[in-house]
Design a protein around this motif. Structure first.
Motif, PDB file in Angstrom:
ATOM      1  N   THR A  96       0.837  -1.189   0.000  1.00 20.20           N
ATOM      2  CA  THR A  96       0.000   0.000   0.000  1.00 20.20           C
ATOM      3  C   THR A  96       0.878   1.248   0.000  1.00 20.20           C
ATOM      4  O   THR A  96       1.832   1.330   0.768  1.00 20.20           O
ATOM      5  CB  THR A  96      -0.897   0.021   1.258  1.00 20.20           C
ATOM      6  OG1 THR A  96      -1.644  -1.196   1.320  1.00 20.20           O
ATOM      7  CG2 THR A  96      -1.847   1.202   1.249  1.00 20.20           C
ATOM      8  N   VAL A  97       0.532   2.207  -0.851  1.00 24.04           N
ATOM      9  CA  VAL A  97       1.162   3.522  -0.785  1.00 24.04           C
ATOM     10  C   VAL A  97       0.249   4.396   0.079  1.00 24.04           C
ATOM     11  O   VAL A  97      -0.951   4.505  -0.181  1.00 24.04           O
ATOM     12  CB  VAL A  97       1.354   4.149  -2.180  1.00 24.04           C
ATOM     13  CG1 VAL A  97       1.820   5.599  -2.062  1.00 24.04           C
ATOM     14  CG2 VAL A  97       2.352   3.338  -2.987  1.00 24.04           C
ATOM     15  N   ILE A  98       0.842   4.987   1.121  1.00 27.32           N
ATOM     16  CA  ILE A  98       0.126   5.858   2.044  1.00 27.32           C
ATOM     17  C   ILE A  98       0.769   7.235   1.966  1.00 27.32           C
ATOM     18  O   ILE A  98       1.995   7.356   2.077  1.00 27.32           O
ATOM     19  CB  ILE A  98       0.217   5.336   3.488  1.00 27.32           C
ATOM     20  CG1 ILE A  98      -0.344   3.915   3.580  1.00 27.32           C
ATOM     21  CG2 ILE A  98      -0.509   6.280   4.453  1.00 27.32           C
ATOM     22  CD1 ILE A  98      -0.027   3.217   4.894  1.00 27.32           C
ATOM     23  N   ALA A  99      -0.045   8.266   1.771  1.00 30.83           N
ATOM     24  CA  ALA A  99       0.450   9.641   1.733  1.00 30.83           C
ATOM     25  C   ALA A  99      -0.157  10.428   2.885  1.00 30.83           C
ATOM     26  O   ALA A  99      -1.339  10.264   3.218  1.00 30.83           O
ATOM     27  CB  ALA A  99       0.099  10.301   0.403  1.00 30.83           C
ATOM     28  N   LEU A 100       0.665  11.261   3.488  1.00 35.62           N
ATOM     29  CA  LEU A 100       0.247  12.128   4.599  1.00 35.62           C
ATOM     30  C   LEU A 100       0.798  13.525   4.339  1.00 35.62           C
ATOM     31  O   LEU A 100       1.976  13.664   4.016  1.00 35.62           O
ATOM     32  CB  LEU A 100       0.818  11.627   5.928  1.00 35.62           C
ATOM     33  CG  LEU A 100       0.487  10.197   6.349  1.00 35.62           C
ATOM     34  CD1 LEU A 100       1.416   9.760   7.478  1.00 35.62           C
ATOM     35  CD2 LEU A 100      -0.950  10.113   6.791  1.00 35.62           C
ATOM     36  N   ILE A 101      -0.042  14.547   4.496  1.00 37.68           N
ATOM     37  CA  ILE A 101       0.493  15.897   4.389  1.00 37.68           C
ATOM     38  C   ILE A 101       1.151  16.266   5.715  1.00 37.68           C
ATOM     39  O   ILE A 101       0.899  15.629   6.744  1.00 37.68           O
ATOM     40  CB  ILE A 101      -0.583  16.936   3.987  1.00 37.68           C
ATOM     41  CG1 ILE A 101      -1.683  17.027   5.032  1.00 37.68           C
ATOM     42  CG2 ILE A 101      -1.146  16.639   2.613  1.00 37.68           C
ATOM     43  CD1 ILE A 101      -2.575  18.232   4.864  1.00 37.68           C
ATOM     44  N   GLU A 102       2.018  17.264   5.690  1.00 38.37           N
ATOM     45  CA  GLU A 102       2.754  17.669   6.885  1.00 38.37           C
ATOM     46  C   GLU A 102       1.812  17.855   8.072  1.00 38.37           C
ATOM     47  O   GLU A 102       0.784  18.523   7.969  1.00 38.37           O
ATOM     48  CB  GLU A 102       3.504  18.980   6.626  1.00 38.37           C
ATOM     49  CG  GLU A 102       4.348  19.431   7.786  1.00 38.37           C
ATOM     50  CD  GLU A 102       5.167  20.659   7.482  1.00 38.37           C
ATOM     51  OE1 GLU A 102       5.691  21.252   8.439  1.00 38.37           O
ATOM     52  OE2 GLU A 102       5.299  21.035   6.300  1.00 38.37           O
TER      53      GLU A 102
ATOM     54  N   HIS B 117       2.005   1.313  17.375  1.00 33.07           N
ATOM     55  CA  HIS B 117       2.806   2.392  16.816  1.00 33.07           C
ATOM     56  C   HIS B 117       1.929   3.290  15.964  1.00 33.07           C
ATOM     57  O   HIS B 117       0.805   2.926  15.614  1.00 33.07           O
ATOM     58  CB  HIS B 117       3.948   1.810  15.961  1.00 33.07           C
ATOM     59  CG  HIS B 117       3.421   1.010  14.820  1.00 33.07           C
ATOM     60  ND1 HIS B 117       3.013  -0.297  14.959  1.00 33.07           N
ATOM     61  CD2 HIS B 117       3.182   1.357  13.535  1.00 33.07           C
ATOM     62  CE1 HIS B 117       2.553  -0.735  13.800  1.00 33.07           C
ATOM     63  NE2 HIS B 117       2.637   0.252  12.916  1.00 33.07           N
ATOM     64  N   GLY B 118       2.437   4.446  15.644  1.00 32.85           N
ATOM     65  CA  GLY B 118       1.752   5.386  14.766  1.00 32.85           C
ATOM     66  C   GLY B 118       2.754   5.981  13.796  1.00 32.85           C
ATOM     67  O   GLY B 118       3.949   5.679  13.847  1.00 32.85           O
ATOM     68  N   LEU B 119       2.266   6.839  12.929  1.00 36.60           N
ATOM     69  CA  LEU B 119       3.119   7.463  11.927  1.00 36.60           C
ATOM     70  C   LEU B 119       2.680   8.909  11.767  1.00 36.60           C
ATOM     71  O   LEU B 119       1.481   9.191  11.627  1.00 36.60           O
ATOM     72  CB  LEU B 119       2.978   6.728  10.592  1.00 36.60           C
ATOM     73  CG  LEU B 119       3.961   7.089   9.506  1.00 36.60           C
ATOM     74  CD1 LEU B 119       5.380   6.635   9.888  1.00 36.60           C
ATOM     75  CD2 LEU B 119       3.551   6.478   8.182  1.00 36.60           C
ATOM     76  N   LYS B 120       3.633   9.835  11.818  1.00 38.04           N
ATOM     77  CA  LYS B 120       3.338  11.259  11.655  1.00 38.04           C
ATOM     78  C   LYS B 120       4.211  11.826  10.551  1.00 38.04           C
ATOM     79  O   LYS B 120       5.404  11.537  10.490  1.00 38.04           O
ATOM     80  CB  LYS B 120       3.598  12.018  12.953  1.00 38.04           C
ATOM     81  CG  LYS B 120       3.271  13.486  12.848  1.00 38.04           C
ATOM     82  CD  LYS B 120       3.425  14.207  14.155  1.00 38.04           C
ATOM     83  CE  LYS B 120       3.026  15.666  13.961  1.00 38.04           C
ATOM     84  NZ  LYS B 120       3.157  16.412  15.199  1.00 38.04           N
ATOM     85  N   ALA B 121       3.606  12.641   9.682  1.00 36.71           N
ATOM     86  CA  ALA B 121       4.340  13.282   8.597  1.00 36.71           C
ATOM     87  C   ALA B 121       4.991  14.557   9.117  1.00 36.71           C
ATOM     88  O   ALA B 121       4.310  15.462   9.589  1.00 36.71           O
ATOM     89  CB  ALA B 121       3.411  13.598   7.431  1.00 36.71           C
TER      90      ALA B 121
END
Length: 110
Positions: free
Chosen positions: A36-42, A88-92
């Motif tokens: 999967t490609v996941i995109a997050l803005i800042e 866990h999490g992910l932040k841009a």
């Protein structure tokens, strides 16, 4: 066959247009394998969650922070890491896109 550069650009555009600042596209599914490609803005984030039995995260664009592991890690484009088995999490940290490769089930061999 999907082109990761095109998928990255498309998902970043979709994330920028989204009210939540994120977008995802599952582009490969083969048995228990998912990519999967996941995109997050800042500033956008994926809240803490559990992980499948095996997974890796490759940063395709930007810079992200892997959180909740007791050892937060900043990752930049080109880096690849195993996904922690803990929540866990992910932040841009800037507009970013990642490739999540996950195995959703494992089979024990005798």
């Amino acid at each position: 066959m999907d082109d990761l550069s095109s998928l990255t650009r498309r998902q970043l555009d979709d994330a920028r247009a989204s009210a939540h600042g994120r977008s995802a596209h599952l582009f490969l599914q083969d048995g228990p394998l998912r990519q999967t490609v996941i995109a997050l803005i800042e500033g956008a984030a994926l809240d803490e969650h559990t992980t499948p039995p095996a997974a890796s995260l490759q940063v395709l664009h930007g810079r992200v922070r892997l959180t909740g592991t007791g050892d937060e890690r900043d990752l930049i484009a080109g880096q690849v890491v195993p996904v922690p088995h803990e929540r866990h999490g992910l932040k841009a940290m800037q507009d970013s896109a990642v490739l999540l490769t996950a195995v959703t089930a494992t089979k024990t061999m005798n």
